[in-house]
Design a protein around this motif. Structure first.
Motif, PDB file in Angstrom:
ATOM      1  N   THR A 281       0.835  -1.195   0.000  1.00  0.00           N
ATOM      2  CA  THR A 281       0.000   0.000   0.000  1.00  0.00           C
ATOM      3  C   THR A 281       0.875   1.252   0.000  1.00  0.00           C
ATOM      4  O   THR A 281       2.062   1.178   0.300  1.00  0.00           O
TER       5      THR A 281
ATOM      6  N   SER B 144      -8.065  -0.232  -1.093  1.00  0.00           N
ATOM      7  CA  SER B 144      -7.829  -0.918   0.176  1.00  0.00           C
ATOM      8  C   SER B 144      -8.833  -2.052   0.402  1.00  0.00           C
ATOM      9  O   SER B 144      -8.480  -3.084   0.963  1.00  0.00           O
TER      10      SER B 144
ATOM     11  N   ASP C  87      -7.851  -5.815   1.427  1.00  0.00           N
ATOM     12  CA  ASP C  87      -8.433  -6.447   2.626  1.00  0.00           C
ATOM     13  C   ASP C  87      -9.042  -7.795   2.281  1.00  0.00           C
ATOM     14  O   ASP C  87      -9.015  -8.738   3.076  1.00  0.00           O
TER      15      ASP C  87
ATOM     16  N   GLN D 156      -0.507  -7.106   4.740  1.00  0.00           N
ATOM     17  CA  GLN D 156      -0.299  -5.885   3.963  1.00  0.00           C
ATOM     18  C   GLN D 156       0.896  -5.125   4.506  1.00  0.00           C
ATOM     19  O   GLN D 156       1.103  -5.070   5.716  1.00  0.00           O
TER      20      GLN D 156
END
Lengths: 201, 267
Positions: free
Chosen positions: A35, A184, A188, A194
Motif C-alpha cells: 500500500t 484498500s 483487505d 499488507q
C-alpha cells in the motif's frame, strides 16, 4: 521457500534514493499487499522484485537462489497497462507463444475466447488484453507473481471474476503473490498480509 | 423545469468493418440510447470497458473514428449539435477532461497549455485565477508535464478544461489508479463545477466515485442503457437497486460480496 529482498537500495539516475535498506519477504503460497500513495515507490518495488530493474545495493533471491538475469525469471510482473506490455504488431497467439504454450484450460478459466487468438492488441479491450497478460505470466516455471494495479481498469464484476480465477490457480500451484493496489477494500479481501511501502525505506 | 443542457435521444453508433475482401459487416457500438443532463447536475454513466460509455463521449464531441455511423439526436441547450455548431461550442461551452494525463503536450510549459483558447488580452489573468483555483503555485506555470507529479497534472488538466463560459463538462474516467485522497480531490472539483451551474457527465467504471458525486447513475452494458438508478440505492446489499445488473455490479465490489455473480466468495 520465499521471495526475499534484503538490504536493498535503489535510486533513479539523478534522483533521491527511493529505498535505502529495504527488506521484505513473501512466502510461497501467501498473498502480500503493498500500500501507499502515488509516487512512493510501489511500482518501482514491483519492478525490482521481478528483475525488470536492478537494485544499486542488495539483491533479490527466489527460494534461496539469486534472481537470474538472462534466463526465465520465476517472478513475473503483471502491469496496470497491458497495452504497454505487449507487441502491438503481433497477433495474440504470438503474444502468448512468446511465453509458453498456454494450456487451453488456463485460457478458458481466465475467460479468454478462442477467437481472440487471431486478433491484434488494438482490437481487444483493455480487460480482454489483460487476461492474456495474466495467462502469459502463468508459465510453468513461474513461482511468484507481482500484480501492479492489475484490475484498476476493470468493472467490479470482471475484477471479482479475474481475481477469483487467478487466486484459484495461484493456490493450486502454491505460488506466492505480491499485490500492489490503491484499492484498500480489494487488499483487505485477498491479502494474507499488507505492507506500507513507506515502512520499507 | 428548465431545458436540459444535454439531451441525447435514440443514439445509435455502429462501425463498418471489412470482413474479408470487400465484404463489410456492421458492428454495433451503442443502441437506442436516451439520456438528459440538467444544469448543475452530475450524471454518472457507469459501465464496463466495451460497454460503449466512451463512445457516448466521442459521439457528443464529434470525435468518433471514421468508420463509425451514427443515428439519433444530440441536443445541446435545445438545438442540434451539428459539425458547424460543434466548432463554435467545443472548448467554450462544452469541455472535455480526458482520461489520461498523457493528453497534455510534453513539449509545452503547462501554463501555456492552460492559456490555449483564451482571449489573448485576458489569458494570463485567467490562467493565474485557474491556477489559484486548482491549488497550483504560480511558478509551476513554467514547468513541463514531466516535471510535475501525477496529482498536479490532474489539476492542470482541470485548469485546461474549465472556462467561465462552460455549460457542459464531460469527464472520462478521471479517477482510476489514483489513491483515495487524489480521487476525493477530483470529485470535489466536479462538485464545484456542478454547484456553479455546469452540467457534468461523469463517465466511469468506479462505482464508489459515481455514487459519491452523482444523484443519478446511468448503467450501460453492451451499448445499451440498461437502467437509470438513484445514487442512494447503492447501499447495503443493493436490494433497493431496480435492475439485477446494477445489483450484480454493486455486490461484486470487494467491500461488499466480491462475487462475480450472486454469491459471497470466501478466500
Amino acid at each position: 521457500m520465499a521471495l526475499v529482498i534484503d538490504g536493498l537500495g535503489f535510486a533513479y539516475p539523478g534522483g533521491p534514493p527511493l529505498f535505502h535498506d529495504a527488506s521484505f519477504r513473501v512466502e510461497a503460497g501467501s498473498v502480500v499487499g503493498i500500500t501507499g500513495p502515488s509516487g512512493t515507490g510501489k511500482s518501482t518495488l514491483g519492478a525490482l522484485l521481478a528483475g525488470d530493474i536492478r537494485p544499486r545495493l542488495g539483491g533479490v533471491t527466489v527460494d534461496g537462489a539469486p534472481l537470474p538475469r538472462r534466463a526465465f525469471r520465476p517472478v513475473q510482473l503483471i502491469h496496470q497497462h497491458p497495452e504497454r506490455a505487449v507487441n502491438r504488431t503481433w497477433r495474440m497467439s504470438a503474444v502468448l507463444r512468446e511465453s509458453h504454450a498456454v494450456p487451453p484450460e488456463t485460457l478458458d478459466r481466465l475467460g479468454i475466447k478462442p477467437e481472440w487468438a487471431d486478433r491484434r492488441p488494438g482490437e481487444l479491450s483493455g480487460g480482454e488484453l489483460q487476461r492474456f497478460c495474466i495467462a502469459r505470466a502463468l508459465h510453468p516455471a513461474t513461482r511468484y507473481l507481482v500484480a501492479d494495479e492489475m484490475t484498476a481498469m476493470f468493472d467490479a464484476i470482471t475484477q471479482a471474476a479475474i481475481w477469483h480465477r487467478l487466486l484459484e490457480i495461484v493456490r493450486e500451484r502454491g505460488l506466492g503473490m505480491v499485490v500492489i493496489s490503491h484499492e484498500s477494500a480489494l487488499l483487505d479481501r485477498i491479502c494474507d498480509e499488507q505492507v506500507a511501502v513507506e515502512t520499507l525505506r | 423545469m428548465s431545458e436540459p443542457v444535454l439531451a441525447v435521444s435514440g443514439l445509435d453508433v455502429s462501425f463498418v468493418q471489412y470482413a474479408k475482401g470487400l465484404r463489410t459487416r456492421t458492428v454495433p457500438g451503442i443502441t437506442g440510447l436516451d439520456l438528459e443532463v440538467a444544469e448543475g447536475e452530475i450524471l454518472a454513466v457507469l459501465g464496463a470497458s466495451g460497454s460503449g460509455k466512451t463512445l457516448l463521449a466521442q459521439a457528443i464531441l464529434g470525435i468518433l473514428p471514421h468508420n463509425a455511423r451514427t443515428g439519433g439526436e444530440i441536443l445541446f441547450r435545445g438545438s442540434r449539435l451539428t459539425p458547424a455548431r460543434r466548432t463554435r461550442v467545443l472548448g467554450r461551452e462544452i469541455s472535455y477532461i480526458p482520461q489520461s494525463v498523457t493528453s497534455l503536450d510534453p513539449l509545452m510549459p503547462v501554463g501555456a497549455q492552460v492559456r490555449i483558447g483564451l482571449d489573448a488580452a485576458v489569458a494570463e489573468r485567467v490562467r493565474r485565477r485557474l491556477f489559484a483555483r486548482y491549488d497550483l503555485q504560480d511558478h509551476v506555470a513554467g514547468r513541463y508535464p514531466h516535471q510535475l507529479s501525477g496529482g498536479m497534472l490532474r489539476r492542470v488538466l482541470f485548469a485546461t478544461s474549465v472556462r467561465d463560459t462552460v455549460r457542459l463538462v464531460i469527464a472520462d474516467e478521471p479517477t482510476p489508479g489514483l489513491h483515495a485522497e487524489a480521487v476525493e480531490e477530483v470529485l470535489r472539483h466536479l462538485r464545484e463545477l456542478a454547484v456553479s451551474g455546469v452540467a457534468v457527465l461523469l463517465i466511469t467504471h468506479d462505482i464508489r466515485a459515481a455514487v459519491s458525486v452523482a444523484r443519478r447513475v446511468a448503467v450501460m452494458r453492451e451499448g445499451r442503457l440498461v437502467t437509470m438508478e438513484t445514487a442512494d440505492a447503492f447501499t447495503g446489499d443493493g436490494a433497493e437497486l431496480r435492475h439485477p445488473f446494477a445489483r450484480d455490479l454493486w455486490r461484486a465490489l470487494p467491500q461488499n460480496q466480491f462475487s462475480p455473480g450472486g454469491t459471497e466468495w470466501h478466500s
